[in-house]
Structure formats: structure tokens, C-alpha cells
Write an enzyme that holds these catalytic residues in place. Structure first.
Site, PDB file in Angstrom:
ATOM      1  CG  ASP A  81      -5.178  55.152 -41.192  1.00  0.00           C
ATOM      2  OD1 ASP A  81      -6.128  55.314 -40.412  1.00  0.00           O
ATOM      3  OD2 ASP A  81      -5.288  54.531 -42.266  1.00  0.00           O
ATOM      4  N   GLY A  82      -4.887  54.850 -37.902  1.00  0.00           N
ATOM      5  CA  GLY A  82      -4.918  53.730 -36.970  1.00  0.00           C
ATOM      6  C   GLY A  82      -5.358  54.092 -35.560  1.00  0.00           C
TER       7      GLY A  82
ATOM      8  CD1 TRP B 136      -2.568  52.334 -30.065  1.00  0.00           C
ATOM      9  CD2 TRP B 136      -4.177  53.373 -28.906  1.00  0.00           C
ATOM     10  NE1 TRP B 136      -2.071  52.612 -28.819  1.00  0.00           N
ATOM     11  CE2 TRP B 136      -3.044  53.253 -28.083  1.00  0.00           C
ATOM     12  CE3 TRP B 136      -5.312  53.992 -28.388  1.00  0.00           C
ATOM     13  CZ2 TRP B 136      -2.992  53.723 -26.775  1.00  0.00           C
ATOM     14  CZ3 TRP B 136      -5.283  54.463 -27.070  1.00  0.00           C
ATOM     15  CH2 TRP B 136      -4.131  54.329 -26.279  1.00  0.00           C
TER      16      TRP B 136
ATOM     17  CG  HIS C 117      -9.366  60.422 -33.059  1.00  0.00           C
ATOM     18  ND1 HIS C 117      -8.687  59.954 -34.164  1.00  0.00           N
ATOM     19  CD2 HIS C 117     -10.674  60.151 -33.295  1.00  0.00           C
ATOM     20  CE1 HIS C 117      -9.557  59.445 -35.027  1.00  0.00           C
ATOM     21  NE2 HIS C 117     -10.761  59.531 -34.515  1.00  0.00           N
TER      22      HIS C 117
ATOM     23  CB  THR D 199     -12.433  67.258 -48.128  1.00  0.00           C
ATOM     24  OG1 THR D 199     -11.671  66.376 -48.947  1.00  0.00           O
ATOM     25  CG2 THR D 199     -11.789  68.628 -48.148  1.00  0.00           C
ATOM     26  CD  GLU D 200     -12.182  62.969 -49.250  1.00  0.00           C
ATOM     27  OE1 GLU D 200     -11.119  63.111 -48.604  1.00  0.00           O
ATOM     28  OE2 GLU D 200     -12.449  63.639 -50.262  1.00  0.00           O
TER      29      GLU D 200
ATOM     30  NE  ARG E 140     -13.097  59.205 -40.067  1.00  0.00           N
ATOM     31  CZ  ARG E 140     -12.046  58.530 -39.662  1.00  0.00           C
ATOM     32  NH1 ARG E 140     -11.776  58.441 -38.374  1.00  0.00           N
ATOM     33  NH2 ARG E 140     -11.235  57.947 -40.516  1.00  0.00           N
TER      34      ARG E 140
ATOM     35  CG  LEU F 184       9.113  70.982 -37.983  1.00  0.00           C
ATOM     36  CD1 LEU F 184       9.782  69.996 -38.931  1.00  0.00           C
ATOM     37  CD2 LEU F 184       8.376  70.215 -36.891  1.00  0.00           C
TER      38      LEU F 184
ATOM     39  NE  ARG G  68      -3.224  55.396 -44.880  1.00  0.00           N
ATOM     40  CZ  ARG G  68      -4.311  55.812 -45.500  1.00  0.00           C
ATOM     41  NH1 ARG G  68      -4.233  56.280 -46.716  1.00  0.00           N
ATOM     42  NH2 ARG G  68      -5.489  55.755 -44.918  1.00  0.00           N
TER      43      ARG G  68
ATOM     44  NE  ARG H 297      -7.489  53.718 -47.885  1.00  0.00           N
ATOM     45  CZ  ARG H 297      -7.680  52.581 -47.208  1.00  0.00           C
ATOM     46  NH1 ARG H 297      -7.342  51.427 -47.751  1.00  0.00           N
ATOM     47  NH2 ARG H 297      -8.206  52.598 -46.000  1.00  0.00           N
TER      48      ARG H 297
HETATM   49  C1  FPP Z   1      -7.174  58.342 -38.892  1.00  0.00           C
HETATM   50  O1  FPP Z   1      -7.322  57.251 -38.018  1.00  0.00           O
HETATM   51  C2  FPP Z   1      -6.950  59.540 -38.115  1.00  0.00           C
HETATM   52  C3  FPP Z   1      -7.674  60.683 -38.212  1.00  0.00           C
HETATM   53  C4  FPP Z   1      -8.783  60.858 -39.147  1.00  0.00           C
HETATM   54  C5  FPP Z   1      -7.406  61.824 -37.326  1.00  0.00           C
HETATM   55  C6  FPP Z   1      -5.985  62.076 -37.073  1.00  0.00           C
HETATM   56  C7  FPP Z   1      -5.829  63.040 -35.986  1.00  0.00           C
HETATM   57  C8  FPP Z   1      -4.900  62.950 -35.023  1.00  0.00           C
HETATM   58  C9  FPP Z   1      -3.850  61.920 -34.982  1.00  0.00           C
HETATM   59  C10 FPP Z   1      -4.800  63.970 -33.972  1.00  0.00           C
HETATM   60  C11 FPP Z   1      -4.460  65.282 -34.586  1.00  0.00           C
HETATM   61  C12 FPP Z   1      -3.962  66.206 -33.639  1.00  0.00           C
HETATM   62  C13 FPP Z   1      -4.027  67.542 -33.815  1.00  0.00           C
HETATM   63  C14 FPP Z   1      -3.324  68.388 -32.878  1.00  0.00           C
HETATM   64  C15 FPP Z   1      -4.805  68.186 -34.892  1.00  0.00           C
HETATM   65  P1  FPP Z   1      -8.678  56.446 -38.023  1.00  0.00           P
HETATM   66  O2  FPP Z   1      -9.618  57.109 -37.099  1.00  0.00           O
HETATM   67  O3  FPP Z   1      -9.188  56.337 -39.433  1.00  0.00           O
HETATM   68  O4  FPP Z   1      -8.217  55.054 -37.483  1.00  0.00           O
HETATM   69  P2  FPP Z   1      -8.781  53.641 -37.932  1.00  0.00           P
HETATM   70  O5  FPP Z   1      -8.468  53.502 -39.403  1.00  0.00           O
HETATM   71  O6  FPP Z   1      -8.012  52.685 -37.089  1.00  0.00           O
HETATM   72  O7  FPP Z   1     -10.248  53.639 -37.649  1.00  0.00           O
END
Ligand code: FPP
Length: 263
Positions: free
Chosen positions: A37-38, A42, A54, A83-84, A88, A148, A205, A211
Site C-alpha cells: 500500500d502507498g 508516494w 504503481h 476485487t474492490e 478505481r 520461493l 502492510r 486494516r
Molecule cells: C495500493 O496502493 C496498491 C495497489 C492497489 C496496487 C499494488 C500493485 C503493485 C505494487 C504493483 C504490482 C506489480 C505486479 C507485478 C503485479 P494505493 O494505490 O492504494 O496507494 P495509496 O493508498 O497511497 O493511494
């Protein structure tokens, strides 16, 4: 000045190696689950679009996967799309759906070299064809790898997973192939998408949110939880090792009075 800086860097590397050695001598969690998350915050901090976060997060996936593999973690489940998350904006969803392809096409040779096996939990059918194709190719190519297990949770929701299990059990009972009294925890475990994986020992997390967001609700029953303020794109090997060290210092009792042996 430069020599001093270089000496400091060498000292840091030694210190990190010592910590890795010490961590390896104690119990390494078999299965680590991460809510990444984040990414959006960022990017916002840098006045960049959310998708840039992302993309940076994808680089962290590579770094943490390799490090977890080196430490001897058996399975790493990463919550990449819930699923939520379909709620976006389309532009963000499209970008997120391109990431598995970009990641897997770029790093597949590296995953093979390191013996990492790709798997996925979640509803694959609802993913765009190109996303599905990239994931299926990676699963197929890496299926005999022994290192892994890199398990992506894509279009995953824990409640939906449990609803499927309940429906399946109800069907078997109504058809007379299952006795109600035979329903127990092991049977439910065996019907989950994670059936073949060890139970997660550690949930991390990032980004300061505290959460579960519909992530592996059944599976995490006895996991240790670590919440860190670090945003996912900034989460590095040092942060991961800190989480493992914290895990190793927890007293896991699984409801009893005595702690287990962590060595
Ligand atoms: C939540 O941060 C992050 C996601 C919903 C996407 C996570 C995906 C990646 C880290 C890349 C995955 C890589 C592969 C190869 C599948 P947020 O967007 O909710 O951040 P925020 O809370 O700061 O808005």
C-alpha cells in the site's frame, strides 16, 4: 570526504550482512503475505501521477521477491489487485492490468535463474486477456522451479473466496456426498485457493494503514501482523529484514501459554 563516505558504506554493508546471517539462524517465516500500500501517496509526494507510484511499486516487488527467496522464505503472497480495486478510475485499472505483463516479461529470465515459481490466487477469468496470458505464461514457464513461490493475489477478495467454499460444501451436502459432521477446519483449508501453500506466518502492510482490506481473512488467523509507515515503493530489503527480525522476536503461542521454539 569521499574515502570517509566509502568506508561508511562498506561498514553499512558489513552490518547488513551480519544481520542477514543472524536472521538466517533463527526461524524464517514459511509464508509472508504483503498488502502493498502507498503507491499513490508516494507518487503524490513527488507531484507525479498515481500510476508512477504503481510502476515504482513493481520494482519493489522484484527487490523483495529476490530478497525473500535468498532468505529462504517458501511463499510470498502479494496483494496486487483486490476485487474492490475495480472501483478505481479506468486509466489506473488499465495500468495495473499491464503491470503483470511488464513485470513477468522483463523478469521471467531472472525468475527462472533464481528458481522462483509464479502462482496466482483470485478470479483469473475476469482479468483482461493480455493480463491472463502473461500470468499463465509465467505460471507455465516456472512450474517446475523449486525456490520461493511468488503468489500474486490478483482480482482477489477473501469474502468471495469463502463464499465459493461455502457454496461448494453446501452443494456436496445437498448431493449427499458430504456429511455435515465431516466439515472441519482442514476441509475448509483444502478448498481455499491457498490450499497447497503453508499457512501465512507473517502479514506486512505498508503505508501506515491498519486494516486487512478483505485479504486472506481465514488464512491469517494466527499470523503475526506488522504495520509499517513506509510506503510500498520505499519498502526495501532493510525494511523486509526489520519485519522478519520483529517476527522472530514475537512470542507465538497459538492460543496456548507456552511460546514456540524459534531457535
Ligand atoms: C495500493 O496502493 C496498491 C495497489 C492497489 C496496487 C499494488 C500493485 C503493485 C505494487 C504493483 C504490482 C506489480 C505486479 C507485478 C503485479 P494505493 O494505490 O492504494 O496507494 P495509496 O493508498 O497511497 O493511494
Amino acid at each position: 570526504m569521499l574515502r570517509k563516505l566509502m568506508r561508511k558504506k562498506t561498514e553499512d554493508v558489513h552490518l547488513l550482512n551480519d544481520r542477514i546471517e543472524a536472521v538466517r539462524k533463527r526461524q524464517i517465516p514459511n509464508h509472508v503475505a504483503i498488502i502493498m500500500d502507498g503507491n499513490g501517496r508516494w507518487a503524490k509526494q513527488r507531484k507525479m501521477p498515481r500510476i508512477a507510484g504503481h510502476h515504482e511499486g513493481m520494482k519493489t516487488v522484484r527487490q523483495i521477491t529476490n530478497f525473500a527467496n535468498e532468505l529462504g522464505v517458501k511463499a510470498l503472497t502479494l496483494y496486487a489487485f483486490s476485487t474492490e480495486n475495480w472501483k478505481r478510475p479506468k486509466i489506473e485499472i488499465d495500468f495495473l492490468m499491464n503491470l503483470p505483463g511488464e513485470f513477468l516479461n522483463t523478469y521471467l529470465p531472472e525468475l527462472m535463474e533464481k528458481g522462483i515459481k509464479v502462482e496466482m490466487i483470485g478470479n483469473m477469468d475476469a482479468l483482461p486477456a493480455h493480463t491472463r496470458k502473461a500470468i499463465i505464461k509465467a505460471i507455465e514457464t516456472t512450474k517446475d522451479n523449486q525456490g520461493l513461490i511468488l503468489n500474486f493475489a490478483m482480482n482477489y477478495g477473501s469474502r468471495l473466496e469463502l463464499v465459493h467454499v461455502m457454496k461448494e460444501l453446501a452443494k456436496e451436502v445437498s448431493e449427499g456426498t458430504l456429511e455435515i459432521n465431516s466439515i472441519n477446519e482442514n476441509l475448509i483449508d483444502s478448498k481455499l485457493m491457498t490450499a497447497h501453500l503453508p499457512e501465512p506466518d507473517l502479514l506486512i502492510r505498508t503505508s501506515g494503514e491498519v486494516r486487512l482490506s478483505n485479504f486472506m481473512l481465514w488464512q491469517l488467523a494466527y499470523a503475526e501482523f506488522i504495520f509499517t509507515n513506509v510506503l510500498w515503493p520505499d519498502f526495501n530489503e532493510e525494511c523486509f529484514m526489520q519485519a522478519i527480525e520483529d517476527f522472530q522476536n514475537r512470542d507465538r503461542r497459538f492460543g496456548s501459554l507456552e511460546g514456540d521454539q524459534k531457535g
